[in-house]
Design a protein around this motif. Structure first.
Motif, PDB file in Angstrom:
ATOM      1  N   ARG A  87       0.850  -1.176   0.000  1.00  0.00           N
ATOM      2  CA  ARG A  87       0.000   0.000   0.000  1.00  0.00           C
ATOM      3  C   ARG A  87       0.892   1.234   0.000  1.00  0.00           C
ATOM      4  NH1 ARG A  87      -4.784  -1.690   4.353  1.00  0.00           N
ATOM      5  NH2 ARG A  87      -4.919  -3.879   3.664  1.00  0.00           N
ATOM      6  N   GLY A  89       1.145   5.273   0.028  1.00  0.00           N
ATOM      7  CA  GLY A  89       0.442   6.512   0.293  1.00  0.00           C
ATOM      8  C   GLY A  89       1.142   7.671  -0.376  1.00  0.00           C
ATOM      9  N   LYS A  98      -6.117  14.321   3.072  1.00  0.00           N
ATOM     10  CA  LYS A  98      -5.661  12.961   2.855  1.00  0.00           C
ATOM     11  C   LYS A  98      -5.300  12.765   1.385  1.00  0.00           C
ATOM     12  CE  LYS A  98      -7.139   8.152   3.573  1.00  0.00           C
ATOM     13  NZ  LYS A  98      -8.269   7.276   3.993  1.00  0.00           N
ATOM     14  N   GLU A 100      -3.937  10.173  -1.932  1.00  0.00           N
ATOM     15  CA  GLU A 100      -4.392   8.944  -2.578  1.00  0.00           C
ATOM     16  C   GLU A 100      -3.575   7.754  -2.089  1.00  0.00           C
ATOM     17  OE1 GLU A 100      -4.810   7.122  -7.136  1.00  0.00           O
ATOM     18  OE2 GLU A 100      -3.832   9.052  -6.782  1.00  0.00           O
ATOM     19  N   THR A 101      -4.205   6.583  -2.071  1.00  0.00           N
ATOM     20  CA  THR A 101      -3.512   5.336  -1.770  1.00  0.00           C
ATOM     21  C   THR A 101      -3.621   4.430  -2.989  1.00  0.00           C
ATOM     22  OG1 THR A 101      -4.001   5.466   0.601  1.00  0.00           O
ATOM     23  CG2 THR A 101      -3.444   3.299  -0.274  1.00  0.00           C
ATOM     24  N   TYR A 103      -2.357   0.553  -4.752  1.00  0.00           N
ATOM     25  CA  TYR A 103      -1.998  -0.804  -4.343  1.00  0.00           C
ATOM     26  C   TYR A 103      -1.167  -1.443  -5.455  1.00  0.00           C
ATOM     27  CZ  TYR A 103      -5.567   0.001  -0.841  1.00  0.00           C
ATOM     28  OH  TYR A 103      -6.289   0.528   0.185  1.00  0.00           O
TER      29      TYR A 103
END
Length: 799
Positions: A87, A89, A98, A100-101, A103
């Motif tokens: 993950r 960040g 906040k 985006e994350t 994968y």
């Protein structure tokens, strides 16, 4: 005090409780957030396990930079679980909280699909935490609601606190066979006990996060308070240096793996400056919970370990602080904990729904009662403008005569006849003389006496010299043929009215225990008064019994033999569990409909031995034995019914034996099972802190019949019984009866009465009650005793 807490509990429940339903539903939705997201997004946060090695953080960092060349990597989260994706960040855009994350495949670093439905759970989290309000006011509202939930949980615990604290069944079970309000109350109160601890975790953690002063104070206690940041002095703007290539993460990762070989999760924070250390938070495989994080700081150029702090080495306060979030989510106890939190959160809407149903039911019952009172108030008002109203007077000891009088008045009113309803307690002879027609529904008390509320009127009637030739009357006399003077007061009333010249509208009707034939004859007498309105009124239907809807289901929780070895019949304490509702007053009565009775039976009546604060309904029942075996009601309650069986119950107010409305000394006199009515009064007095009480109680033998001895000793030791006389008539050392004690202590009795004492008598009619009445009349005079009765200072519940 308990009534006040009851009102507060319901008020908060139907106001803040409604919003707490939203918080509960959203909390239940978030309980399995991660599992739901993984189920809805296969192949995103976990991929098929391959035999290839998992890539290192440096490879993920390079892949992220290639995929997002204009974004800065702020975190890399890796899991040691096979198939777990990396993950990554990214830094938030300007003005955003906040970033985006993304994968990445753990074996190839390929970009995996975007995680869908995460936005819904983020919206739900904002609803749960802030009710979709701006952050700061939302925190305040959530904190207030957390306090409300805490108050509801603790007040609910107080309201259902049972007398037998260590009986786990009283706390955690209820009879699922109950119906209606009883079932709802059992579900509401017992389920509340089951989730109480979880709710306290919810509220404490919610308050901790909502209010910064409380959080700072708690952090200070735990030794984790961070010093406030000082505002940095403004620096002159300098030319922006050229962007430097981020340092290689490989040396640092090698050091981490060597230092923490048992890691399960690693959270890497690459620094903005290449010469700054790499910060790693990590969780061991044997960690007690997901927030049990250790930390490291590593030189990125050399791989040297600069700082390492294991979770187990942290101060107790820091470890305690780290458990707050896992406890709130339930993850502290794994999937089982999450399930418990899910159920508890889902219970909040359940409490709101059952609470509203109970509240609306109470409002409905109150509306019915108000409507019934208003109906007769309207009747009385109509009588002011209509000529020739009928007087409907009643003399009632426990409410049956009043019930029949109100039914009779309603029937007359329906036919268009104006009716004035009065109790003989306040009726005067000049008032009676104003009516042309008067109907009397009169109960008898004891051996044919007037009920306590009618003793004044009876005395005035016998001393009166008024002529009542213009009055027409009818009497419905209520009684029990088991007593020698059957319908004694009704007969005396009929004879005295006739002697004064009143003319009977109908011969006196005597009714034995709700006899249907007698009620039918009384109905015919009423129809004779209706005139032309009789046809419109229809059939006159009267019932001495309460409606079935007046009864609620309780359960038999416990029975205890109080007099083992006694030469008398067994005496049991019977404990029933059910809906306390609005509670009851000291001295109240209860009708019990045993389970083996048919629908046409007459219920049995008992004095209540407990107060609502006890959390249960308690009786003291003497087991009656006769030729056919055990008594129907007493045998069922004391022997035949199983623990947990349903018991149909109707609470009955007993105004003539209620507590005195003003503070005053109190003298309690009784024998045998009469301890029930006396005990309810004494328990109420103890709760109020009223200490000037005198108990005079009689039984057979001290060795076997010392009923409630420990409780009485406790009251004595606490100063609530400055005067106590226990008489045991069959003791060889010499005993006596309670009336003998009164004679022996006549001087003290006179002094207490002079000080304003109220006398309560509860127990058997045969012997005790009559003997006490005679003894009191002998000591203070019959006239003064009658005056005490009229003033409400001589109150009796005898049978």
């Amino acid at each position: 005090m308990k009534k006040l807490w009851f009102q507060l509990h319901w008020f908060v429940g139907i106001t803040a409780g409604t919003v707490l339903m939203v918080i509960g539903l959203s909390g239940a939705t978030l309980a399995f957030r991660e599992q739901i997201l993984d189920a809805l997004n296969p192949g995103v946060r976990t991929v098929a396990v391959q035999s290839a090695p998992v890539l290192a953080p440096q490879q993920f960092a390079l892949a992220a930079r290639a995929l997002k060349p204009h974004e800065r990597v702020t975190s890399i989260i890796l899991y040691d679980t096979p198939g777990s994706s990396a993950r990554i960040g990214l830094a938030p855009a300007p003005g955003e909280r906040k970033g985006e994350t993304i994968y990445l495949n753990p074996y190839t670093a390929a970009l995996l699909p975007e995680l869908k439905y995460e936005g819904f759970f983020e919206w739900t989290e904002q609803l749960h935490r802030f009710l979709l309000l701006p952050r700061d006011p939302g925190k305040m509202v959530s904190g207030v609601l957390a306090f409300c939930l805490m108050g509801l949980a603790l007040s609910g615990l107080y309201l259902r606190w049972p007398r037998r604290v260590w009986d786990w069944r009283t706390w955690l079970t209820f009879d699922t066979r109950m119906k209606g309000r009883s079932f709802l109350w059992g579900l509401h109160s017992v389920a509340g006990t089951w989730v109480l601890v979880v709710f306290m975790v919810f509220t404490v953690s919610g308050v901790y996060w909502a209010f910064d002063p409380i959080r700072d104070m708690a952090d200070g206690w735990m030794g984790t308070l961070r010093p406030p940041r000082e505002a940095a002095a403004p620096k002159p703007k300098a030319a922006k240096p050229p962007k430097a290539e981020p340092a290689d993460l490989t040396p640092s990762w090698t050091t981490f793996q060597q230092t923490a070989p048992n890691w399960q999760m690693a959270f890497l924070r690459p620094p903005e400056r290449a010469n700054a250390p790499l910060q790693i938070l990590w969780v061991a495989k044997d960690a007690p919970h997901v927030r049990a994080r250790s930390s490291m700081a590593i030189n990125m150029q050399t791989g040297a370990l600069l700082k390492s702090e294991l979770y187990a080495d942290k101060p107790v306060g820091a470890r305690l602080q780290s458990t707050i979030y896992p406890l709130h989510l339930g993850t502290y106890f794994g999937v089982v904990g999450q399930l418990i939190v899910f159920i508890a959160a889902l219970a909040l809407p359940g409490f709101g729904i059952t609470g509203w149903m109970l509240y609306l039911n109470r409002r409905k019952q109150k509306r019915i009662a108000r409507a019934e009172r208003a109906q007769f108030a309207a009747s009385a008002l109509a009588g002011l403008v209509q000529d020739d109203p009928v007087l409907m007077a009643y003399a009632s000891q426990t409410g049956q005569a009043e019930r029949l009088a109100l039914q009779s008045a309603a029937a007359l009113q329906k036919a268009g006849v104006a009716v004035h309803v009065h109790s003989l307690e306040k009726l005067t002879l000049p008032q009676l003389g104003k009516y042309r027609r008067a109907l009397f529904v009169a109960s008898s008390f004891g051996e044919g006496e007037a009920p306590d509320s009618a003793r004044r009127f009876s005395r005035l009637l016998h001393a009166a010299k008024e002529e009542l030739q213009h009055v027409q009357y009818a009497v419905l006399a209520l009684g029990d043929r088991n007593y020698a003077q059957f319908c004694g007061f009704g007969r005396t009333l009929d004879q005295r009215l006739s002697f004064m010249g009143a003319q009977p509208l109908h011969p006196m009707i005597e009714m034995d225990n709700g006899d249907a034939g007698a009620l039918a004859r009384w109905g015919n007498a009423l129809r004779g008064l209706m005139g032309e309105g009789a046809a419109d009124a229809g059939e006159v239907t009267l019932s001495a019994a309460a409606d079935d809807s007046d009864y609620v289901s309780w359960r038999l929780d416990q029975r205890v033999l109080l007099n083992p070895g006694s030469i008398g019949f067994p005496l049991y304490e019977i404990t029933l569990g059910g809906d306390i509702g609005d509670g009851w007053r000291p001295g109240a009565l209860v009708d019990i409909w045993p389970g083996h009775y048919g629908v046409d039976a007459t219920p049995r009546r008992y004095s209540l031995a407990s107060v609502p604060q006890d959390g249960s309904l308690q009786l003291v029942v003497r087991q009656v034995q006769c030729e056919r075996g055990l008594g129907l009601a007493s045998g069922w309650l004391t022997d035949q019914a199983a623990i947990g069986d349903e018991v149909r119950v109707r609470l009955i107010a007993n105004p003539s034996f209620d507590a005195y409305p003003q503070p005053a000394p109190a003298i309690y006199i009784g024998n045998g099972s009469g301890i029930a009515g006396l005990r309810s009064h004494l328990r109420a007095r103890v709760l109020e802190g009223a200490q000037r009480n005198w108990l005079i109680f009689g039984e057979r033998q001290q060795a076997h019949d010392a009923i409630c001895a420990d409780e009485i000793k406790g009251w004595r030791a606490q100063g609530f019984l400055p005067e106590l006389d226990l008489m045991y008539s069959r003791d060889v050392t010499g005993g006596g009866y309670v009336q003998d004690c009164l004679q022996q202590r006549a001087d003290t009795l006179r002094q207490w009465i002079a000080d304003g004492a109220v006398i309560f008598v509860c127990g058997s009619l045969q012997g005790m009650a009559g003997g006490v009445d005679d003894a009191l009349a002998d000591i203070i005079g019959r006239a003064q005793l009658e005056q005490l009765a009229e003033d409400g200072r001589y109150r009796r519940d005898v049978y």
